[in-house]
Every structure is written in C-alpha cells, then in structure tokens.
Design a protein around this motif. Structure first.
Motif, mmCIF file in Angstrom:
data_model
loop_
_atom_site.group_PDB
_atom_site.id
_atom_site.type_symbol
_atom_site.label_atom_id
_atom_site.label_comp_id
_atom_site.label_asym_id
_atom_site.label_seq_id
_atom_site.Cartn_x
_atom_site.Cartn_y
_atom_site.Cartn_z
ATOM 1 N N LEU A 163 41.153 49.414 53.283
ATOM 2 C CA LEU A 163 41.142 48.452 54.379
ATOM 3 C C LEU A 163 41.905 47.185 54.030
ATOM 4 C CD1 LEU A 163 37.389 48.815 55.456
ATOM 5 C CD2 LEU A 163 39.400 49.980 56.401
ATOM 6 N N ARG A 164 42.383 47.076 52.783
ATOM 7 C CA ARG A 164 43.124 45.910 52.312
ATOM 8 C C ARG A 164 44.638 46.140 52.362
ATOM 9 N NH1 ARG A 164 40.108 42.680 48.262
ATOM 10 N NH2 ARG A 164 37.914 43.200 48.435
ATOM 11 N N ASN A 165 45.088 47.193 53.009
ATOM 12 C CA ASN A 165 46.495 47.580 52.870
ATOM 13 C C ASN A 165 47.481 46.600 53.485
ATOM 14 O OD1 ASN A 165 46.124 48.107 55.575
ATOM 15 N ND2 ASN A 165 46.203 50.342 55.366
ATOM 16 N N GLN A 166 47.010 45.638 54.271
ATOM 17 C CA GLN A 166 47.917 44.617 54.797
ATOM 18 C C GLN A 166 47.883 43.337 53.956
ATOM 19 O OE1 GLN A 166 49.997 45.411 57.329
ATOM 20 N NE2 GLN A 166 49.030 47.428 57.081
ATOM 21 N N ALA A 167 47.042 43.323 52.921
ATOM 22 C CA ALA A 167 46.917 42.164 52.037
ATOM 23 C C ALA A 167 47.770 42.387 50.785
ATOM 24 C CB ALA A 167 45.449 41.949 51.666
ATOM 25 N N PRO A 168 47.953 41.365 49.939
ATOM 26 C CA PRO A 168 48.838 41.492 48.777
ATOM 27 C C PRO A 168 48.372 42.548 47.773
ATOM 28 C CG PRO A 168 48.372 39.185 49.247
ATOM 29 C CD PRO A 168 47.459 39.986 50.114
ATOM 30 N N PHE A 169 49.347 43.172 47.147
ATOM 31 C CA PHE A 169 49.120 44.073 46.007
ATOM 32 C C PHE A 169 49.853 43.436 44.831
ATOM 33 C CE2 PHE A 169 50.159 47.513 43.138
ATOM 34 C CZ PHE A 169 49.050 48.354 43.169
ATOM 35 N N ILE A 170 49.096 42.831 43.925
ATOM 36 C CA ILE A 170 49.682 42.066 42.828
ATOM 37 C C ILE A 170 49.607 42.883 41.546
ATOM 38 C CG2 ILE A 170 49.648 39.899 41.537
ATOM 39 C CD1 ILE A 170 50.232 39.571 44.486
ATOM 40 N N THR A 171 50.762 43.086 40.899
ATOM 41 C CA THR A 171 50.831 43.878 39.678
ATOM 42 C C THR A 171 50.919 42.972 38.462
ATOM 43 O OG1 THR A 171 51.942 45.706 40.812
ATOM 44 C CG2 THR A 171 52.182 45.604 38.427
ATOM 45 N N VAL A 172 50.091 43.247 37.464
ATOM 46 C CA VAL A 172 50.126 42.532 36.184
ATOM 47 C C VAL A 172 50.297 43.563 35.073
ATOM 48 C CG1 VAL A 172 48.947 40.958 34.624
ATOM 49 C CG2 VAL A 172 48.579 40.762 37.093
ATOM 50 N N ASN A 173 51.416 43.503 34.364
ATOM 51 C CA ASN A 173 51.630 44.379 33.215
ATOM 52 C C ASN A 173 51.002 43.716 31.996
ATOM 53 O OD1 ASN A 173 52.573 45.876 31.035
ATOM 54 N ND2 ASN A 173 54.540 46.302 31.987
ATOM 55 N N CYS A 174 49.796 44.136 31.651
ATOM 56 C CA CYS A 174 49.034 43.470 30.590
ATOM 57 C C CYS A 174 49.684 43.626 29.224
ATOM 58 C CB CYS A 174 47.613 44.019 30.544
ATOM 59 S SG CYS A 174 46.700 43.821 32.096
ATOM 60 N N ALA A 175 50.516 44.654 29.048
ATOM 61 C CA ALA A 175 51.178 44.870 27.757
ATOM 62 C C ALA A 175 52.434 44.032 27.611
ATOM 63 C CB ALA A 175 51.518 46.352 27.588
ATOM 64 N N ALA A 176 52.957 43.509 28.716
ATOM 65 C CA ALA A 176 54.242 42.810 28.665
ATOM 66 C C ALA A 176 54.099 41.296 28.578
ATOM 67 C CB ALA A 176 55.079 43.167 29.892
ATOM 68 N N ILE A 177 52.953 40.764 28.955
ATOM 69 C CA ILE A 177 52.753 39.308 28.953
ATOM 70 C C ILE A 177 52.114 38.905 27.621
ATOM 71 C CG2 ILE A 177 51.666 37.358 30.114
ATOM 72 C CD1 ILE A 177 51.632 38.987 32.661
ATOM 73 N N PRO A 178 52.678 37.939 26.903
ATOM 74 C CA PRO A 178 52.104 37.521 25.617
ATOM 75 C C PRO A 178 50.654 37.089 25.753
ATOM 76 C CG PRO A 178 54.286 36.552 25.933
ATOM 77 C CD PRO A 178 53.914 37.192 27.236
ATOM 78 N N ASP A 179 49.860 37.333 24.692
ATOM 79 C CA ASP A 179 48.442 36.983 24.721
ATOM 80 C C ASP A 179 48.225 35.509 25.041
ATOM 81 O OD1 ASP A 179 48.017 39.572 24.046
ATOM 82 O OD2 ASP A 179 47.216 39.189 22.035
ATOM 83 N N ALA A 180 49.122 34.646 24.563
ATOM 84 C CA ALA A 180 48.956 33.207 24.771
ATOM 85 C C ALA A 180 49.136 32.812 26.234
ATOM 86 C CB ALA A 180 49.942 32.438 23.898
ATOM 87 N N MET A 181 49.772 33.668 27.035
ATOM 88 C CA MET A 181 50.072 33.333 28.427
ATOM 89 C C MET A 181 49.214 34.076 29.430
ATOM 90 S SD MET A 181 54.244 33.332 28.311
ATOM 91 C CE MET A 181 54.312 33.182 30.096
ATOM 92 N N ILE A 182 48.615 35.199 29.027
ATOM 93 C CA ILE A 182 48.012 36.100 30.004
ATOM 94 C C ILE A 182 46.844 35.464 30.754
ATOM 95 C CG2 ILE A 182 46.522 37.176 28.248
ATOM 96 C CD1 ILE A 182 48.114 38.910 31.303
ATOM 97 N N GLU A 183 46.021 34.650 30.066
ATOM 98 C CA GLU A 183 44.877 34.041 30.748
ATOM 99 C C GLU A 183 45.341 33.067 31.828
ATOM 100 O OE1 GLU A 183 40.534 32.003 29.801
ATOM 101 O OE2 GLU A 183 41.995 32.266 28.177
ATOM 102 N N THR A 184 46.353 32.257 31.508
ATOM 103 C CA THR A 184 46.880 31.313 32.489
ATOM 104 C C THR A 184 47.517 32.043 33.661
ATOM 105 O OG1 THR A 184 47.274 29.642 30.790
ATOM 106 C CG2 THR A 184 48.480 29.408 32.856
#
Length: 440
Positions: free
Chosen positions: A176-197
């Motif tokens: 039912l959310r198909n008209q709302a955003p689908f946000i992708t986060v590649n957890c392996a590609a973002i440095p640990d120091a940046m991922i939380e922010t």
C-alpha cells in the motif's frame, strides 16, 4: 521499432552525464542529457517519460513542482543527500547515490515507469513477475502476496546475485506504500563513520541540522542492502526506531518507513557469533524470505533465460530470439556462481552480439571450467566452504591472470562490488607484471 521511453538526465558534471547516459541508452532508453542551464522549460518537459536529476538541478530548476506526473529520480553525488532528501519529501520516486551500479540505475528507472503505468490499474495485480516454477520460487511468490500488504519489517537472505534487490522492489510495489518513496541504502558501501548520520541525520538545531534517509523514507520503504554490514551501535539505533517510532509518528500524524533488509550472510548465525544485534535479528527474522542459489534450481535458470532474453530483445528493438538446444544444455549444466546476475549478464551480451535468429552455446560464452564452490574446501576441517571462502579462493587463484573487469564478470558481480569485497576482506589488488587475457 520498439517503443523507447524518453528520459531527461539533468546533471552539471559532463562525465556523469556521459556515464549515466551510456548506461541508460544501453538499457533501451532514449536519453536527453543537459546541464543545469539547459534544462527544458515547463512545456517541453511533457516530452519526457521520466526525469533523472541532481539535487542542484531539482532545486534550481524547481523540478519537483514542474515535473507533473512524471517520475523524478534524484542522483546525489558523493553521498551528500541533504537536497536529495528534501526532493524526495516533495514526491521524488527514488534516490540513488553516485556512483551507481548499472543494474541499480536501470532497476530504479524501470520501477518508476512501471509504477506510473499501473496507477490507473487494479492495485491488487502484482506489478512484478517472480520467475521460476520450482517449489522454492512458488513459496516465495506466495510469501510476497502475504507480506506485501502489511507494514512488517522483512529480511531477505540469499547469496550475492540471487535477486534480493528485485524482491525488495517487488514487495514495495505490491504494498500500500507503492506511491511513497523507496530509499536504498547500501550498508556495505558507506563508511562506518558516516552511516549513522546518513540514516538518522545530525542532531543539530533545525536551522543547521540535516535529515537522514530514514526521514526521507517516511511513509514509504527504507531498503537496507547488506544489513549485516551495519556497525552494532547503528543496529541498536535501528532497533530503537523499529520499536518506538511507530507510536511517536502516529502521534505526529506521519508514518514511519517500512524496513526491508537483505543479507548474503545468515543474520541469525551472525547474531549467535556476536556480530549482529540479537534483538534486531529476532525482529527481522519474524518475516524472512530465503532466496536459494540458482544452482539449486536449475530448471528455473531456463525459464529465467527465456524471460531475460525477451526483455533484452524488446530493449534492443530486436525480434524475439530463440535459445538453441546446445545453449539450453550449457545453461542446465553450469553451476552459476554469480547466480541470476551472471545469467542476466551473459544473456544480455548474447542478445547484443547475435545477428541471426538463435543464440547458441558459443554466444553465451559460459566458462564451464570455472571451479565450483564445492571444488574448494576449508582449511579448517576440510568441509565445504561458504560463498565468502569461495570468493577469497577464486580471486587469489585467478587475479594474476585476469583483469578486475574479467574477475568481476566471472564471479557475476560488478567491478564496484568486487572492489568493496576486496576492501572488506582486506584483499587489495597487488601489482603484477603478468597481463590477463584481453578481448579482441
């Protein structure tokens, strides 16, 4: 001539426009690329089926309001998502951080166009077709039909290349959310120091702070690719969001994002070893999908090959090609270490190169001599190895003879994924005087 959707690509960086435009054109789209000064006026935007733009183009050319019903995909450079988050809140269809893999880019465009074309159709009709008649894939389709209409978090597990990202998009599109955003986060590609922010934003005043991707996905889906790579402290905060934000956001009148997570490793086993938050593991495993490797469902490989060939023929504007009997036997006999991604790459290349009416085994160029996962044994105990052990052994054995591009193709992954795994496993490419084979 086959219909080719017309895309507007608005980005000031010429190199980015060239690279992205080449991927999109190869994927079967007509592309008009422009810098920020050359973005067409309001009336001319009607000539396009979708818009891909940098956050600067979205803001300076007011594309969020001028786009009408055309889907807008935001392309943010270097992980800077402040303007991208704002654009998505204003209705953008997707957000991608540059550099982006070809498959991810084409998937985002295809999903945005598919969602647009089905807006007036029955929303209960599954917008994605999950190919395969094996018992495992029949069960996957049934599970998607059950869980898509809910808001529960979903964990999709399976080896690299099995199509976990496709299932994540399929669940979102059937929800039912198909008209709302689908946000992708590649957890392996973002440095640990940046991922939380990146996920949760900065805790500053409203004037100086910035929202995170979790906020951008509010009301939609937050897709955490390779969730097992998240640092433990970030996992704890994610769990707190899952446990608490629903009540808080109901009070404020908004809706928290739905979490869909994927991992090529067993999250439950990671938790048992202390590498994953135990309570988060339990939460995600309540709704879990397991995608089996392609080698365990060989007949599905034939169905997938025919489906992929039809799709690529349409994109290339070619008449439907056939797959010869010897090519079918080669597909059935191969063990597919790169899974569906490897099959897709080989079928696409064969469709491009084929000048006749039929694709034979030679055109597929299947490397039947590539070692199987079972050909390697663990140094500890001599048992069968994991996919990660296989990767280490294969790269170590072949890196002096093959280029990085050729290694990635043999493994059925992208060069970016190969580089990321090298970094994670501390396997940097060593310089050598040997030269691998080159294409003619």
């Amino acid at each position: 001539m086959a219909f080719m959707p017309h895309l507007l690509l608005a980005h000031d960086d010429l190199d980015q426009r060239t690279t992205l435009g080449g991927i999109l054109e190869k994927g079967g789209y007509q592309v008009t690329a422009s810098g920020l000064r050359d973005v067409p006026d309001h009336e001319s935007l009607g000539d396009f089926d979708a818009i891909l733009a940098s956050p600067e183009a979205v803001k300076r050319r007011n594309l969020s309001r001028r786009r009408g019903n055309r889907p807008l995909i935001v392309l943010a450079d270097g992980g800077d998502v402040r303007q991208a988050v704002e654009a998505i809140k204003q209705g953008a269809a997707d957000y991608l951080a540059l550099p982006v893999e070809a498959g991810e880019l084409l998937s985002a465009v295809g999903n945005a166009l598919a969602a647009l074309s089905t807006q007036s159709e029955d929303q209960r009709r599954p917008p994605f077709t999950v190919i395969g008649s094996s018992g495992a894939m029949v069960e996957v389709r049934e599970r998607i039909a059950q869980i898509a209409p809910t808001d529960s978090a979903v964990l999709i597990e399976g080896e690299s290349g099995t199509g976990k990202d496709f299932l994540a998009h399929a669940i979102h599109a059937a929800s039912l959310r198909n008209q709302a955003p689908f946000i992708t986060v590649n957890c392996a590609a973002i440095p640990d120091a940046m991922i939380e922010t990146e996920l949760f934003g900065q805790r500053f005043s409203p004037a100086t702070g910035r929202a995170g991707l979790a906020d951008a996905a509010s009301g939609g889906t937050l897709y955490l690719d390779e969730v097992g790579e998240l640092p433990l402290e970030v996992q704890a905060r994610l769990l707190a969001m899952l446990d608490q934000s629903a009540a808080e956001d109901r009070a404020s009148g908004s809706s928290p994002p739905r979490i869909i997570a994927t991992s090529h490793r067993n999250v439950r086993q990671l938790a048992e070893r202390g590498y994953f938050h135990e309570m988060l593991s339990r939460h995600l495993n309540e709704t879990r999908l397991q995608l089996p490797p392609l080698r365990d469902r060989q007949h599905d490989a034939i169905e997938l090959a025919h489906h992929l060939l039809g799709r690529f023929c349409r994109k290339l504007g070619k008449p439907l090609l056939r797959i010869s009997e010897d090519a079918i036997r080669a597909i059935e006999a191969y063990h597919w270490p790169g899974n569906v991604r490897e099959l897709s790459n080989l079928i696409e290349r064969a469709a491009i190169l084929c000048d006749g009416e039929e694709i034979d085994a030679t055109m597929l160029a299947i490397d039947s001599d590539a070692p199987r996962i079972g050909d390697f044994t663990s140094a500890e105990g001599g048992g069968a190895v994991s996919l990660e052990d296989y990767f280490i052994a294969y790269v170590t054995q072949h890196q002096d003879q093959l280029t990085e591009t050729e290694l990635a193709e043999r493994l059925g992954i992208s060069r970016k994924s190969l580089w990321e795994r090298r970094q994670r496993l501390n396997m940097p490419r060593t310089k050598t005087r040997k030269r691998g084979p080159r294409r003619p």
